[in-house]
Design a protein around this motif. Structure first.
Motif, mmCIF file in Angstrom:
data_model
loop_
_atom_site.group_PDB
_atom_site.id
_atom_site.type_symbol
_atom_site.label_atom_id
_atom_site.label_comp_id
_atom_site.label_asym_id
_atom_site.label_seq_id
_atom_site.Cartn_x
_atom_site.Cartn_y
_atom_site.Cartn_z
ATOM 1 N N VAL A 33 -36.991 -27.245 24.545
ATOM 2 C CA VAL A 33 -35.872 -27.735 23.740
ATOM 3 C C VAL A 33 -34.548 -27.484 24.456
ATOM 4 C CG1 VAL A 33 -34.627 -27.424 21.558
ATOM 5 C CG2 VAL A 33 -37.120 -27.347 21.583
ATOM 6 N N ARG A 34 -33.669 -28.477 24.393
ATOM 7 C CA ARG A 34 -32.281 -28.335 24.850
ATOM 8 C C ARG A 34 -31.380 -28.918 23.771
ATOM 9 N NH1 ARG A 34 -30.457 -30.767 30.073
ATOM 10 N NH2 ARG A 34 -30.999 -32.616 28.908
ATOM 11 N N LEU A 35 -30.434 -28.116 23.303
ATOM 12 C CA LEU A 35 -29.465 -28.579 22.325
ATOM 13 C C LEU A 35 -28.178 -28.887 23.089
ATOM 14 C CD1 LEU A 35 -29.036 -28.929 19.224
ATOM 15 C CD2 LEU A 35 -27.999 -26.664 19.264
ATOM 16 N N VAL A 36 -27.718 -30.119 23.004
ATOM 17 C CA VAL A 36 -26.590 -30.575 23.812
ATOM 18 C C VAL A 36 -25.484 -31.104 22.906
ATOM 19 C CG1 VAL A 36 -25.874 -32.193 25.613
ATOM 20 C CG2 VAL A 36 -28.194 -31.241 25.649
ATOM 21 N N ASP A 37 -24.259 -30.647 23.160
ATOM 22 C CA ASP A 37 -23.097 -31.249 22.512
ATOM 23 C C ASP A 37 -22.004 -31.418 23.559
ATOM 24 O OD1 ASP A 37 -21.494 -28.895 22.695
ATOM 25 O OD2 ASP A 37 -22.297 -28.149 20.818
ATOM 26 N N ASP A 38 -20.830 -31.830 23.135
ATOM 27 C CA ASP A 38 -19.753 -32.093 24.086
ATOM 28 C C ASP A 38 -19.286 -30.842 24.822
ATOM 29 O OD1 ASP A 38 -19.866 -34.737 23.379
ATOM 30 O OD2 ASP A 38 -18.257 -34.572 21.897
ATOM 31 N N ALA A 39 -19.454 -29.670 24.208
ATOM 32 C CA ALA A 39 -18.908 -28.438 24.783
ATOM 33 C C ALA A 39 -19.959 -27.519 25.400
ATOM 34 C CB ALA A 39 -18.144 -27.670 23.707
ATOM 35 N N ALA A 40 -21.203 -27.656 25.016
ATOM 36 C CA ALA A 40 -22.200 -26.678 25.460
ATOM 37 C C ALA A 40 -23.588 -27.295 25.553
ATOM 38 C CB ALA A 40 -22.231 -25.502 24.487
ATOM 39 N N GLU A 41 -24.448 -26.580 26.207
ATOM 40 C CA GLU A 41 -25.862 -26.937 26.288
ATOM 41 C C GLU A 41 -26.642 -25.628 26.201
ATOM 42 O OE1 GLU A 41 -28.896 -28.747 29.571
ATOM 43 O OE2 GLU A 41 -26.940 -29.733 29.335
ATOM 44 N N LEU A 42 -27.559 -25.564 25.243
ATOM 45 C CA LEU A 42 -28.364 -24.359 25.054
ATOM 46 C C LEU A 42 -29.836 -24.693 25.224
ATOM 47 C CD1 LEU A 42 -26.807 -22.789 21.817
ATOM 48 C CD2 LEU A 42 -26.534 -21.966 24.146
ATOM 49 N N SER A 43 -30.558 -23.824 25.905
ATOM 50 C CA SER A 43 -32.009 -23.979 25.961
ATOM 51 C C SER A 43 -32.572 -23.529 24.610
ATOM 52 C CB SER A 43 -32.591 -23.100 27.074
ATOM 53 O OG SER A 43 -32.512 -21.729 26.713
ATOM 54 N N THR A 72 -17.849 -24.359 8.466
ATOM 55 C CA THR A 72 -17.006 -25.447 8.955
ATOM 56 C C THR A 72 -17.737 -26.254 10.020
ATOM 57 O OG1 THR A 72 -15.924 -23.953 10.508
ATOM 58 C CG2 THR A 72 -14.811 -24.330 8.418
ATOM 59 N N CYS A 73 -17.540 -27.547 9.966
ATOM 60 C CA CYS A 73 -18.203 -28.483 10.880
ATOM 61 C C CYS A 73 -17.409 -28.646 12.167
ATOM 62 C CB CYS A 73 -18.333 -29.842 10.202
ATOM 63 S SG CYS A 73 -19.207 -29.791 8.639
ATOM 64 N N ASP A 74 -17.858 -29.579 12.984
ATOM 65 C CA ASP A 74 -17.191 -29.928 14.244
ATOM 66 C C ASP A 74 -17.132 -28.769 15.225
ATOM 67 O OD1 ASP A 74 -16.783 -32.477 13.348
ATOM 68 O OD2 ASP A 74 -14.728 -32.143 12.718
ATOM 69 N N ARG A 75 -18.178 -27.937 15.226
ATOM 70 C CA ARG A 75 -18.219 -26.817 16.166
ATOM 71 C C ARG A 75 -19.465 -26.888 17.037
ATOM 72 N NH1 ARG A 75 -18.794 -21.973 13.821
ATOM 73 N NH2 ARG A 75 -19.506 -22.851 11.891
ATOM 74 N N GLY A 76 -20.101 -28.053 17.105
ATOM 75 C CA GLY A 76 -21.232 -28.261 18.000
ATOM 76 C C GLY A 76 -22.391 -27.314 17.760
ATOM 77 N N ALA A 77 -22.899 -26.748 18.846
ATOM 78 C CA ALA A 77 -24.075 -25.877 18.789
ATOM 79 C C ALA A 77 -23.830 -24.674 17.890
ATOM 80 C CB ALA A 77 -24.462 -25.425 20.192
ATOM 81 N N GLU A 78 -22.616 -24.156 17.897
ATOM 82 C CA GLU A 78 -22.299 -22.994 17.058
ATOM 83 C C GLU A 78 -22.508 -23.327 15.574
ATOM 84 O OE1 GLU A 78 -18.712 -19.752 16.472
ATOM 85 O OE2 GLU A 78 -18.194 -21.789 17.088
ATOM 86 N N PHE A 79 -22.165 -24.548 15.177
ATOM 87 C CA PHE A 79 -22.381 -24.988 13.798
ATOM 88 C C PHE A 79 -23.863 -24.914 13.443
ATOM 89 C CE2 PHE A 79 -23.711 -28.622 11.146
ATOM 90 C CZ PHE A 79 -23.085 -28.280 9.951
ATOM 91 N N TRP A 80 -24.719 -25.392 14.361
ATOM 92 C CA TRP A 80 -26.158 -25.388 14.085
ATOM 93 C C TRP A 80 -26.725 -23.979 14.034
ATOM 94 C CZ3 TRP A 80 -27.918 -29.145 11.616
ATOM 95 C CH2 TRP A 80 -27.319 -30.398 11.751
#
Length: 182
Positions: A33-43, A72-80
């Protein structure tokens, strides 16, 4: 082949489906699994580690099953990470924009009683400053009190109850809460 999950903005239904997709992919094989957003990418392993750490911290701060927690939304991976960790604790997330309008906050607080807010390193919106800031989390305890990775995700996968409350004005212009289930 890796499962890549992109986390750009979404509406409520897509949010719950995307949350479910993240949890299911992690349960099958976190190494793929890789979680990708505009600011970060996490394995997947990094994501699981962050979720586990956040779950422990939320437990330390007293979050309980059935509690409502503003996220709060709009925080990419941190939100999830925040959503999944709070779901593991059995909490219901109330997803709002970073700077919600007073009318929306007034409606939100008239319908539910959130115990706090998770908003990363952003300042708490003035109209929600009376909520406990769960982003100011203490250092994590040494002992592992949230179980194995498999147990951690099974908690979310088995919850048949509320997952989130989204506030939307729809066509009326009057905010109303929409309850979404897992």
């Amino acid at each position: 082949m890796a499962t890549e999950i992109r986390t750009n903005w979404y509406n409520g239904k897509i949010m719950i489906n995307l949350g479910r997709q993240i949890v299911q992919a992690l349960m099958v094989d976190p190494k793929r699994v890789r979680l990708v957003d505009d600011a970060a990418e996490l394995s997947g392993r990094e994501l699981l580690g962050e979720i586990k750490l956040k779950s422990r911290k939320l437990r330390q701060m007293g979050l309980k099953s059935g509690d409502y927690l503003v996220v709060t939304c709009d925080r990419g991976a941190e939100f999830w990470v925040d959503c999944i960790a709070s779901w593991i604790m059995g909490a219901v997330t109330i997803c709002i924009q970073k700077n919600p309008e007073d009318k929306l906050v007034e409606t939100l607080l008239s319908k539910v009683s959130p115990v706090g807010i998770l908003n990363g390193d952003m300042p708490v919106p003035k109209n929600l400053s009376n909520l406990r800031n769960f982003s100011l989390l203490p250092s994590v305890v040494a002992r592992d009190d949230v179980g194995s990775d498999e147990d951690l995700l099974t908690n979310v996968a088995e919850y048949p109850k509320e997952a989130a409350v989204l506030f939307t004005s729809g066509t009326t212009g009057v905010p109303k809460g929409v309850l979404l289930t897992h």
